[in-house]
Design a protein around this motif. Structure first.
Motif, PDB file in Angstrom:
ATOM      1  N   VAL A  46       1.058  -0.915  -0.014  1.00  0.00           N
ATOM      2  CA  VAL A  46       0.116  -0.093   0.200  1.00  0.00           C
ATOM      3  C   VAL A  46       0.825   1.194  -0.008  1.00  0.00           C
ATOM      4  N   TYR A  47       1.918   1.299   0.776  1.00  0.00           N
ATOM      5  CA  TYR A  47       2.747   2.320   0.728  1.00  0.00           C
ATOM      6  C   TYR A  47       3.531   2.441  -0.687  1.00  0.00           C
ATOM      7  N   VAL A  48       3.924   1.529  -0.980  1.00  0.00           N
ATOM      8  CA  VAL A  48       4.667   1.659  -2.344  1.00  0.00           C
ATOM      9  C   VAL A  48       3.898   2.198  -3.600  1.00  0.00           C
ATOM     10  N   PRO A  51      -1.874   4.347  -3.119  1.00  0.00           N
ATOM     11  CA  PRO A  51      -3.168   4.689  -3.708  1.00  0.00           C
ATOM     12  C   PRO A  51      -4.005   5.778  -3.215  1.00  0.00           C
ATOM     13  N   TYR A  52      -3.591   6.208  -2.122  1.00  0.00           N
ATOM     14  CA  TYR A  52      -4.250   7.424  -1.515  1.00  0.00           C
ATOM     15  C   TYR A  52      -4.234   8.904  -2.432  1.00  0.00           C
ATOM     16  N   ASN A  53      -2.907   8.677  -3.644  1.00  0.00           N
ATOM     17  CA  ASN A  53      -2.798   9.870  -4.549  1.00  0.00           C
ATOM     18  C   ASN A  53      -3.635   9.524  -5.646  1.00  0.00           C
ATOM     19  N   HIS A  54      -4.485   8.577  -5.588  1.00  0.00           N
ATOM     20  CA  HIS A  54      -5.381   8.542  -6.762  1.00  0.00           C
ATOM     21  C   HIS A  54      -6.787   8.326  -6.363  1.00  0.00           C
ATOM     22  N   THR A  55      -7.094   8.660  -4.996  1.00  0.00           N
ATOM     23  CA  THR A  55      -8.371   8.557  -4.664  1.00  0.00           C
ATOM     24  C   THR A  55      -8.914  10.072  -4.976  1.00  0.00           C
ATOM     25  N   HIS A  56     -10.260   9.976  -5.378  1.00  0.00           N
ATOM     26  CA  HIS A  56     -10.906  11.302  -5.542  1.00  0.00           C
ATOM     27  C   HIS A  56     -12.115  11.672  -4.831  1.00  0.00           C
ATOM     28  N   VAL A  57     -12.121  10.681  -3.581  1.00  0.00           N
ATOM     29  CA  VAL A  57     -13.418  11.060  -2.818  1.00  0.00           C
ATOM     30  C   VAL A  57     -12.528  11.408  -1.512  1.00  0.00           C
ATOM     31  N   ALA A  58     -13.313  12.535  -0.815  1.00  0.00           N
ATOM     32  CA  ALA A  58     -12.674  13.145   0.428  1.00  0.00           C
ATOM     33  C   ALA A  58     -12.812  11.964   1.529  1.00  0.00           C
ATOM     34  N   LEU A  63      -6.743   1.607   0.227  1.00  0.00           N
ATOM     35  CA  LEU A  63      -6.369   0.219   0.639  1.00  0.00           C
ATOM     36  C   LEU A  63      -6.043   0.199   1.988  1.00  0.00           C
ATOM     37  N   ASP A  64      -6.723  -0.947   2.791  1.00  0.00           N
ATOM     38  CA  ASP A  64      -6.142  -1.238   4.049  1.00  0.00           C
ATOM     39  C   ASP A  64      -6.445  -2.775   4.366  1.00  0.00           C
ATOM     40  N   PHE A  65      -5.333  -3.680   4.199  1.00  0.00           N
ATOM     41  CA  PHE A  65      -5.281  -4.966   4.869  1.00  0.00           C
ATOM     42  C   PHE A  65      -4.291  -5.161   5.498  1.00  0.00           C
TER      43      PHE A  65
END
Length: 95
Positions: A46-48, A51-58, A63-65
């Motif tokens: 997830v860090y590598v 994905p948070y750079n590509h989310t568009h929803v506030a 991902l979190d697992f």
């Protein structure tokens, strides 16, 4: 911390906690042989991938697992059709 993907047929998974570990492994739907771990995604992916750079929803954390394991046929059969794999997602440890 440097591992993000582990690939080895028959590998022993590195579980993130003792919670929600599968105790019964699936059988191959094509030939009935036991399935084994073939691939494991570690939570550091997830860090590598960031994905948070590509989310568009506030408020979307992305991902979190805990870990993801992919099981495939131990006999590497192809059956008569495509042999489905089984995925187990272990959630992050509870606090």
């Amino acid at each position: 911390p440097r591992q993000v993907v582990r690939w080895e047929i028959g590998a022993v998974p590195l579980w993130i906690s003792n919670e929600k570990i599968p105790h019964e492994l699936p059988e191959c739907k094509a030939c009935g042989a036991p399935c084994v771990v073939e691939l494991q995604l570690m939570p550091t992916i997830v860090y590598v991938l960031k994905p948070y750079n590509h989310t568009h929803v506030a408020g979307d954390e992305g991902l979190d697992f805990g870990t993801v394991t992919v099981y495939s046929c131990s006999q590497m059969c192809r059956g008569t059709d495509i042999c489905p794999e089984h995925v187990h997602i272990q959630p992050p440890p509870s606090e």
